[in-house]
Design a protein around this motif. Structure first.
Motif, PDB file in Angstrom:
ATOM      1  N   VAL A 118      -0.070  -2.055 -15.766  1.00  0.00           N
ATOM      2  CA  VAL A 118      -0.533  -3.363 -15.270  1.00  0.00           C
ATOM      3  C   VAL A 118       0.027  -3.676 -13.885  1.00  0.00           C
ATOM      4  CG1 VAL A 118      -0.564  -5.851 -15.713  1.00  0.00           C
ATOM      5  CG2 VAL A 118      -0.908  -4.250 -17.595  1.00  0.00           C
ATOM      6  N   PRO A 119       1.314  -3.411 -13.604  1.00  0.00           N
ATOM      7  CA  PRO A 119       1.804  -3.645 -12.245  1.00  0.00           C
ATOM      8  C   PRO A 119       1.022  -2.867 -11.185  1.00  0.00           C
ATOM      9  CG  PRO A 119       3.652  -3.370 -13.746  1.00  0.00           C
ATOM     10  CD  PRO A 119       2.418  -3.018 -14.525  1.00  0.00           C
ATOM     11  N   LEU A 120       0.556  -1.673 -11.532  1.00  0.00           N
ATOM     12  CA  LEU A 120      -0.230  -0.886 -10.580  1.00  0.00           C
ATOM     13  C   LEU A 120      -1.560  -1.572 -10.292  1.00  0.00           C
ATOM     14  CD1 LEU A 120      -0.781   1.618  -8.880  1.00  0.00           C
ATOM     15  CD2 LEU A 120      -1.557   2.784 -10.963  1.00  0.00           C
ATOM     16  N   LEU A 121      -2.212  -2.094 -11.329  1.00  0.00           N
ATOM     17  CA  LEU A 121      -3.476  -2.805 -11.123  1.00  0.00           C
ATOM     18  C   LEU A 121      -3.269  -4.000 -10.192  1.00  0.00           C
ATOM     19  CD1 LEU A 121      -4.888  -2.842 -14.778  1.00  0.00           C
ATOM     20  CD2 LEU A 121      -5.560  -1.339 -12.887  1.00  0.00           C
ATOM     21  N   ALA A 122      -2.189  -4.738 -10.405  1.00  0.00           N
ATOM     22  CA  ALA A 122      -1.910  -5.906  -9.572  1.00  0.00           C
ATOM     23  C   ALA A 122      -1.564  -5.492  -8.140  1.00  0.00           C
ATOM     24  CB  ALA A 122      -0.774  -6.721 -10.172  1.00  0.00           C
TER      25      ALA A 122
ATOM     26  N   ALA B   8       0.839  -1.199   0.000  1.00  0.00           N
ATOM     27  CA  ALA B   8       0.000   0.000   0.000  1.00  0.00           C
ATOM     28  C   ALA B   8       0.874   1.250   0.000  1.00  0.00           C
ATOM     29  CB  ALA B   8      -0.944  -0.009   1.205  1.00  0.00           C
ATOM     30  N   GLY B   9       1.919   1.222   0.801  1.00  0.00           N
ATOM     31  CA  GLY B   9       2.838   2.353   0.824  1.00  0.00           C
ATOM     32  C   GLY B   9       3.543   2.544  -0.494  1.00  0.00           C
ATOM     33  N   ALA B  10       3.889   1.423  -1.157  1.00  0.00           N
ATOM     34  CA  ALA B  10       4.564   1.510  -2.453  1.00  0.00           C
ATOM     35  C   ALA B  10       3.639   2.084  -3.518  1.00  0.00           C
ATOM     36  CB  ALA B  10       5.060   0.129  -2.868  1.00  0.00           C
ATOM     37  N   VAL B  11       2.353   1.730  -3.450  1.00  0.00           N
ATOM     38  CA  VAL B  11       1.387   2.307  -4.392  1.00  0.00           C
ATOM     39  C   VAL B  11       1.249   3.805  -4.150  1.00  0.00           C
ATOM     40  CG1 VAL B  11      -1.065   2.385  -4.997  1.00  0.00           C
ATOM     41  CG2 VAL B  11       0.092   0.172  -4.758  1.00  0.00           C
ATOM     42  N   GLU B  12       1.141   4.189  -2.888  1.00  0.00           N
ATOM     43  CA  GLU B  12       0.995   5.608  -2.539  1.00  0.00           C
ATOM     44  C   GLU B  12       2.231   6.408  -2.942  1.00  0.00           C
ATOM     45  OE1 GLU B  12       0.132   8.364   1.435  1.00  0.00           O
ATOM     46  OE2 GLU B  12      -0.213   6.197   1.499  1.00  0.00           O
ATOM     47  N   ALA B  13       3.388   5.766  -2.912  1.00  0.00           N
ATOM     48  CA  ALA B  13       4.638   6.447  -3.285  1.00  0.00           C
ATOM     49  C   ALA B  13       4.819   6.553  -4.795  1.00  0.00           C
ATOM     50  CB  ALA B  13       5.825   5.723  -2.669  1.00  0.00           C
ATOM     51  N   GLY B  14       3.865   6.005  -5.552  1.00  0.00           N
ATOM     52  CA  GLY B  14       3.928   6.111  -7.007  1.00  0.00           C
ATOM     53  C   GLY B  14       4.952   5.198  -7.658  1.00  0.00           C
ATOM     54  N   LEU B  15       5.230   4.046  -7.025  1.00  0.00           N
ATOM     55  CA  LEU B  15       6.255   3.150  -7.547  1.00  0.00           C
ATOM     56  C   LEU B  15       5.752   2.196  -8.626  1.00  0.00           C
ATOM     57  CD1 LEU B  15       8.043   2.342  -4.165  1.00  0.00           C
ATOM     58  CD2 LEU B  15       8.980   3.646  -6.076  1.00  0.00           C
ATOM     59  N   PHE B  16       4.433   2.209  -8.878  1.00  0.00           N
ATOM     60  CA  PHE B  16       3.864   1.327  -9.896  1.00  0.00           C
ATOM     61  C   PHE B  16       3.032   2.135 -10.885  1.00  0.00           C
ATOM     62  CE2 PHE B  16       3.968  -1.183  -5.903  1.00  0.00           C
ATOM     63  CZ  PHE B  16       4.854  -2.176  -6.288  1.00  0.00           C
ATOM     64  N   GLU B  17       2.943   1.618 -12.087  1.00  0.00           N
ATOM     65  CA  GLU B  17       2.046   2.196 -13.085  1.00  0.00           C
ATOM     66  C   GLU B  17       1.632   1.093 -14.053  1.00  0.00           C
ATOM     67  OE1 GLU B  17       5.363   3.951 -16.235  1.00  0.00           O
ATOM     68  OE2 GLU B  17       4.405   5.317 -14.793  1.00  0.00           O
TER      69      GLU B  17
ATOM     70  N   ARG C  37       2.666 -11.605 -13.008  1.00  0.00           N
ATOM     71  CA  ARG C  37       4.013 -11.641 -13.592  1.00  0.00           C
ATOM     72  C   ARG C  37       4.562 -10.221 -13.764  1.00  0.00           C
ATOM     73  NH1 ARG C  37       2.871 -14.759 -17.658  1.00  0.00           N
ATOM     74  NH2 ARG C  37       3.261 -16.645 -16.456  1.00  0.00           N
ATOM     75  N   ALA C  38       3.691  -9.296 -14.182  1.00  0.00           N
ATOM     76  CA  ALA C  38       4.112  -7.904 -14.359  1.00  0.00           C
ATOM     77  C   ALA C  38       4.487  -7.276 -13.015  1.00  0.00           C
ATOM     78  CB  ALA C  38       3.000  -7.108 -15.033  1.00  0.00           C
ATOM     79  N   LEU C  39       3.717  -7.583 -11.978  1.00  0.00           N
ATOM     80  CA  LEU C  39       4.037  -7.081 -10.644  1.00  0.00           C
ATOM     81  C   LEU C  39       5.373  -7.650 -10.174  1.00  0.00           C
ATOM     82  CD1 LEU C  39       3.325  -5.609  -8.010  1.00  0.00           C
ATOM     83  CD2 LEU C  39       2.035  -7.655  -7.313  1.00  0.00           C
ATOM     84  N   ARG C  40       5.603  -8.908 -10.421  1.00  0.00           N
ATOM     85  CA  ARG C  40       6.861  -9.542 -10.023  1.00  0.00           C
ATOM     86  C   ARG C  40       8.048  -8.869 -10.705  1.00  0.00           C
ATOM     87  NH1 ARG C  40       9.456 -14.192  -8.367  1.00  0.00           N
ATOM     88  NH2 ARG C  40      11.116 -14.928  -9.738  1.00  0.00           N
TER      89      ARG C  40
END
Length: 438
Positions: free
Chosen positions: A68-72, A57-66, A93-96
């Motif tokens: 398909v990885p963000l959706l996962a 959750a913190g990584a999403v809030e920090a903007g570290l994903f976009e 797989r994209a998140l990984r």
């Protein structure tokens, strides 16, 4: 079957998280998913890396994903991983891949990621998913043979065993993450020479060394899962100890099978080691002995036979209360490969859904006890002590036929194959505590 080996499995890959490099369970090549809670905080999704846990959750809030990885990541950042498990394999797989890039040595995002890591030893672990249904199978043929020999010396395996994956529906409500105490169950038991049963604490409490299979995508009610498609329904694996009260079981199991002897507690390792992380450790299913029947067509796939098993080494150890007091290391009870399964994970799933039963994301399937053909690989005390007739001796001089109060059991598992970095499953242990007053 689609087995994808990519840059995330590179044995040369190192992490800036120092504890990950050479970690027995969680190097950067693993990145298992689970639900954890930092001290004083609510449960949320996390990723294990070395001795640390990343707050998704913190990584999403920090903007570290976009993308398909963000959706996962969003699907995995709540208090259960069910939304992520419901997705197809590609988002996982994209998140990984994104997580691997974030943790890789030299990552430009290190300064953003580092504050989002928590020391694993400070955190509490929870079940990784809301388990709607739990089914336990019986695919360890050496265990089935050993146990059958106790009751049917001349014909240990029943006629259906080599034709159909045997299973029964267990109790999802009593599954707990590693570390939960194991309260000795009360129940009816009847000694062979007794005229009537009695009620009280189980005297023949045992463990069972199993793997757990987490279900990813589900299937609609009435729609079977073909063997060729079964693999995509596997989200990942965990360790599973299906604690068993053998005296209760012997009295109650006929004619409908296990009931109270099994449903008082099942312990699992809390991390889902994903199917993607396990891709390099897929191996051929061991060939059936000559003369064994070929599975019916709905259970047979050449691809599954070529890569449907896993190169995973399993181990069980025990530490009595006295051993812990005297700081004696746990004693190994058994060790052997997970490939001692007569049916593959895909065959288990296909058979489960062959009548139209609808599996759902977050369902858990147990393999059943996995034993090796020799004593040093037996997966239960029932086998090791020959039904209680041959006690084992602990380093302290104590003896055991079955588990006593205060005993602590440890299951461990490690996927290893030449050319790849080994990965593990994390802890799966529990301590036996006394039964409640009858």
């Amino acid at each position: 079957m689609t087995v994808v080996i990519d840059e995330t499995h590179d044995p040369a890959l190192k992490s800036w998280v120092a504890s990950a490099n050479g970690h027995a369970d969680f190097p950067i090549q693993n990145l298992p998913l689970g639900i954890f809670s930092p001290p004083g905080q609510v449960p949320r999704g996390g990723v294990a890396i070395g001795d640390m846990i990343l707050d998704l959750a913190g990584a999403v809030e920090a903007g570290l994903f976009e993308g398909v990885p963000l959706l996962a990541a969003r699907a995995a950042m709540g208090d259960t991983l069910n939304p992520l498990l419901a997705m197809e394999a590609e988002p996982r797989r994209a998140l990984r891949r994104r997580l691997s890039a974030l943790f890789a040595e030299g990552s430009p995002e290190r300064t953003k990621v580092e504050p989002l890591l928590h020391r694993a030893q400070d955190c509490a672990m929870h079940l990784p998913a809301r388990i709607g249904d739990y089914t336990d199978f019986y695919v360890g043929i050496h265990h089935a043979t050993n146990v059958g020999r106790v009751f049917r010396p001349d014909n240990p395996l029943l006629p259906n065993y080599k034709h159909v994956p045997i299973g029964y529906h267990g109790r999802a409500s009593s599954i707990r993450a590693s570390g939960a105490p194991v309260r000795r169950p009360n129940g009816q038991r009847k000694a062979p020479d007794a005229d009537a049963p009695t009620f009280g604490p189980s005297q023949r409490l045992d463990y069972e060394l199993e793997m757990g299979i987490w279900i990813a995508e589900g299937n609609e009610l009435g729609e079977p899962i073909p063997i060729q498609a079964a693999d995509r329904h596997i989200a990942g694996l965990c360790l599973l100890n299906d604690w068993s009260a053998r005296d209760l079981q012997a009295w109650e199991y006929q004619p409908l099978g296990p009931f109270l002897a099994k449903n008082f507690l099942t312990t699992i390792s809390p991390w889902i080691v994903t199917a993607e992380a396990l891709a390099p450790f897929r191996i051929a299913q061991p060939p059936r002995p000559e003369g064994d029947p070929r599975p019916l067509p709905y259970l047979w796939s050449e691809e599954d036979q070529k890569a449907g098993a896993f190169a995973i080494e399993l181990e069980v150890s025990i530490a009595s209360a006295r051993m812990r007091e005297e700081r004696v290391p746990p004693m190994r009870l058994s060790r052997g490969p997970a490939s001692n399964m007569y049916w593959t994970a895909a065959q288990i799933i296909t058979h489960h859904a062959s009548n139209g039963c609808n599996l759902q994301p977050g369902d858990l399937l147990g393999t059943g006890t996995i034993s090796a053909p020799t004593d040093d690989g037996f997966g239960s005390l029932l086998e090791i002590t020959r039904g209680g007739k041959q006690p084992i001796t602990l380093p302290t001089g104590e003896t055991r036929t079955f588990l006593q109060d205060g005993d602590q059991l440890f299951l461990s598992g490690r996927a290893q194959r030449e050319g790849y970095v080994p990965i593990g499953f994390g802890p799966c242990h529990g301590i036996i505590i006394p039964a409640p007053a009858a």
